[in-house]
Design a protein around this motif. Sequence first.
Motif, PDB file in Angstrom:
ATOM      1  N   LEU A  28      -1.623  15.656  -4.529  1.00 13.09           N
ATOM      2  CA  LEU A  28      -0.702  16.102  -5.572  1.00 13.09           C
ATOM      3  C   LEU A  28       0.689  15.632  -5.183  1.00 13.09           C
ATOM      4  N   ILE A  29       1.352  14.957  -6.117  1.00 14.27           N
ATOM      5  CA  ILE A  29       2.662  14.364  -5.852  1.00 14.27           C
ATOM      6  C   ILE A  29       3.726  15.077  -6.669  1.00 14.27           C
ATOM      7  N   LYS A  30       4.806  15.463  -6.013  1.00 10.00           N
ATOM      8  CA  LYS A  30       6.013  15.900  -6.717  1.00 10.00           C
ATOM      9  C   LYS A  30       6.750  14.625  -7.109  1.00 10.00           C
ATOM     10  N   VAL A  31       6.744  14.347  -8.402  1.00  8.79           N
ATOM     11  CA  VAL A  31       7.269  13.074  -8.897  1.00  8.79           C
ATOM     12  C   VAL A  31       8.793  13.073  -8.822  1.00  8.79           C
ATOM     13  N   VAL A  32       9.329  12.055  -8.186  1.00 10.01           N
ATOM     14  CA  VAL A  32      10.783  11.882  -8.118  1.00 10.01           C
ATOM     15  C   VAL A  32      11.239  10.841  -9.138  1.00 10.01           C
ATOM     16  N   ALA A  33      10.444   9.798  -9.319  1.00  9.13           N
ATOM     17  CA  ALA A  33      10.767   8.757 -10.299  1.00  9.13           C
ATOM     18  C   ALA A  33       9.474   8.223 -10.885  1.00  9.13           C
ATOM     19  N   ASP A  89       3.233   4.232 -13.402  1.00 12.76           N
ATOM     20  CA  ASP A  89       3.852   4.061 -12.084  1.00 12.76           C
ATOM     21  C   ASP A  89       4.657   5.291 -11.690  1.00 12.76           C
ATOM     22  N   LEU A  90       4.669   5.557 -10.380  1.00 13.53           N
ATOM     23  CA  LEU A  90       5.481   6.685  -9.895  1.00 13.53           C
ATOM     24  C   LEU A  90       5.850   6.491  -8.436  1.00 13.53           C
ATOM     25  N   ALA A  91       6.806   7.295  -8.001  1.00 10.52           N
ATOM     26  CA  ALA A  91       7.147   7.449  -6.590  1.00 10.52           C
ATOM     27  C   ALA A  91       7.514   8.910  -6.395  1.00 10.52           C
ATOM     28  N   GLY A  92       7.087   9.468  -5.280  1.00 11.47           N
ATOM     29  CA  GLY A  92       7.362  10.878  -5.058  1.00 11.47           C
ATOM     30  C   GLY A  92       6.907  11.338  -3.690  1.00 11.47           C
ATOM     31  N   LYS A 101      -0.329  12.995   4.242  1.00 10.61           N
ATOM     32  CA  LYS A 101      -0.149  14.417   4.547  1.00 10.61           C
ATOM     33  C   LYS A 101       1.016  14.941   3.730  1.00 10.61           C
ATOM     34  N   GLU A 102       1.131  16.237   3.667  1.00 10.96           N
ATOM     35  CA  GLU A 102       2.251  16.846   2.939  1.00 10.96           C
ATOM     36  C   GLU A 102       3.574  16.346   3.500  1.00 10.96           C
ATOM     37  N   GLY A 103       4.479  16.002   2.618  1.00  9.53           N
ATOM     38  CA  GLY A 103       5.786  15.502   3.012  1.00  9.53           C
ATOM     39  C   GLY A 103       5.901  13.988   2.995  1.00  9.53           C
ATOM     40  N   ASP A 104       4.776  13.261   2.926  1.00  9.54           N
ATOM     41  CA  ASP A 104       4.832  11.797   2.872  1.00  9.54           C
ATOM     42  C   ASP A 104       5.454  11.334   1.562  1.00  9.54           C
ATOM     43  N   GLU A 105       6.293  10.322   1.665  1.00  9.61           N
ATOM     44  CA  GLU A 105       6.882   9.685   0.482  1.00  9.61           C
ATOM     45  C   GLU A 105       6.002   8.501   0.096  1.00  9.61           C
ATOM     46  N   VAL A 106       5.491   8.516  -1.134  1.00  7.07           N
ATOM     47  CA  VAL A 106       4.509   7.521  -1.555  1.00  7.07           C
ATOM     48  C   VAL A 106       4.904   6.905  -2.895  1.00  7.07           C
ATOM     49  N   TYR A 107       4.229   5.804  -3.218  1.00  4.13           N
ATOM     50  CA  TYR A 107       4.393   5.199  -4.539  1.00  4.13           C
ATOM     51  C   TYR A 107       3.099   4.510  -4.925  1.00  4.13           C
ATOM     52  N   GLY A 108       2.933   4.240  -6.234  1.00  2.00           N
ATOM     53  CA  GLY A 108       1.705   3.587  -6.660  1.00  2.00           C
ATOM     54  C   GLY A 108       1.543   3.588  -8.165  1.00  2.00           C
ATOM     55  N   PRO A 119       8.297   2.277   1.208  1.00  2.00           N
ATOM     56  CA  PRO A 119       9.178   1.687   2.230  1.00  2.00           C
ATOM     57  C   PRO A 119      10.484   2.472   2.342  1.00  2.00           C
ATOM     58  N   LYS A 120      10.942   2.665   3.555  1.00  2.00           N
ATOM     59  CA  LYS A 120      12.115   3.497   3.787  1.00  2.00           C
ATOM     60  C   LYS A 120      13.373   2.936   3.129  1.00  2.00           C
ATOM     61  N   ASN A 121      13.431   1.608   2.981  1.00  2.00           N
ATOM     62  CA  ASN A 121      14.657   1.023   2.437  1.00  2.00           C
ATOM     63  C   ASN A 121      14.628   0.866   0.919  1.00  2.00           C
ATOM     64  N   LEU A 122      13.605   1.404   0.273  1.00  2.00           N
ATOM     65  CA  LEU A 122      13.577   1.437  -1.189  1.00  2.00           C
ATOM     66  C   LEU A 122      13.850   2.853  -1.668  1.00  2.00           C
ATOM     67  N   SER A 123      14.675   2.982  -2.681  1.00  2.00           N
ATOM     68  CA  SER A 123      14.875   4.288  -3.299  1.00  2.00           C
ATOM     69  C   SER A 123      13.620   4.653  -4.087  1.00  2.00           C
ATOM     70  N   PHE A 124      13.508   5.909  -4.479  1.00  2.00           N
ATOM     71  CA  PHE A 124      12.372   6.316  -5.291  1.00  2.00           C
ATOM     72  C   PHE A 124      12.365   5.567  -6.627  1.00  2.00           C
ATOM     73  N   VAL A 125      13.533   5.376  -7.202  1.00  5.74           N
ATOM     74  CA  VAL A 125      13.623   4.663  -8.476  1.00  5.74           C
ATOM     75  C   VAL A 125      13.167   3.216  -8.312  1.00  5.74           C
ATOM     76  N   GLU A 126      13.618   2.559  -7.260  1.00  5.38           N
ATOM     77  CA  GLU A 126      13.192   1.179  -7.008  1.00  5.38           C
ATOM     78  C   GLU A 126      11.686   1.101  -6.793  1.00  5.38           C
ATOM     79  N   ALA A 127      11.166   2.017  -6.001  1.00  5.53           N
ATOM     80  CA  ALA A 127       9.743   1.997  -5.700  1.00  5.53           C
ATOM     81  C   ALA A 127       8.896   2.235  -6.950  1.00  5.53           C
ATOM     82  N   ALA A 128       9.322   3.150  -7.808  1.00  6.07           N
ATOM     83  CA  ALA A 128       8.555   3.459  -9.012  1.00  6.07           C
ATOM     84  C   ALA A 128       8.506   2.289  -9.985  1.00  6.07           C
TER      85      ALA A 128
END
Length: 259
Positions: free
Chosen positions: A46-51, A102-105, A118-125, A156-165
């Motif tokens: 379950l992802i808390k969507v940021v972008a 598409d999302l990132a969160g 795991k909980e707390g991971d920042e993901v996109y896809g 990736p750490k150097n991408l913002s959530f908006v960029e990743a999404a």
Amino acid sequence: MAIAPSTASIPSQNKAWLYYEYGNAVDVLKLDTNVPVLEVKDDQVLIKVVAAALNPIDSKRMLGHSKMLFDQKFTGKEPKTTQYEVRSRRTFHSVKTVPGYDLAGVVVKVGSQVKNFKEGDEVYGEINENGLDNPKQFGSLAEYSAVEEELLALKPKNLSFVEAASLPMAIETAYEGLERTEFSAGNLSLFWEENFENLPEKFDVVYDTVGQCGRAVKAVKEGGHVVTIIGPVTPPATIFVLTSKGSILEKLNPYWLGR
């Protein structure tokens, strides 16, 4: 940095953009503040969507055209329907659809079989494995989204959530299409140029993403490859339908880290 809520604080309802009938977004897309948060299956997180991002296919689905998109993919013919007519094709959903592929969160809950997150991971896809043939009813334009582990990668750490999404569907389509062409170092490739079929120079690879397959085959060398994502197909070109894979994003992550 986004902070994941604890499992105990995940709400039972969330906000989501959705439509209950087909039409133009301005007429049918509504913000609903009481949409149930999806239950997580064993292979999902379950992802808390940021972008989240929209793609052209979202618009076609909203207009009701996606009922025939799979057939259009291979014939190139526009759907012959009256405006917003609903036709039952394959497993497309006809009502209550949350758009978005598409999302990132941030991961806030994991299924019992999930191994890589795991909980707390920042993901996109891209959340649909087969987004043309079998899209999910509940997409990414919501506060929370349940997604299969195999469709995601660590952001990736150097991408913002908006960029990743903004990346998954577009970059996976580009990568998988080039892979189908057997593209390799030293190949001369063509993506687009005005009147490209009349150029004296011919190409090893032509990747058609705009439905110009007939012209593309005229621009390729003998023994070269033409791949298209939109029909009709002119031999010897081949067509493919994207299968979303988090593994593709993982392969490309080093390129974003080195930008």
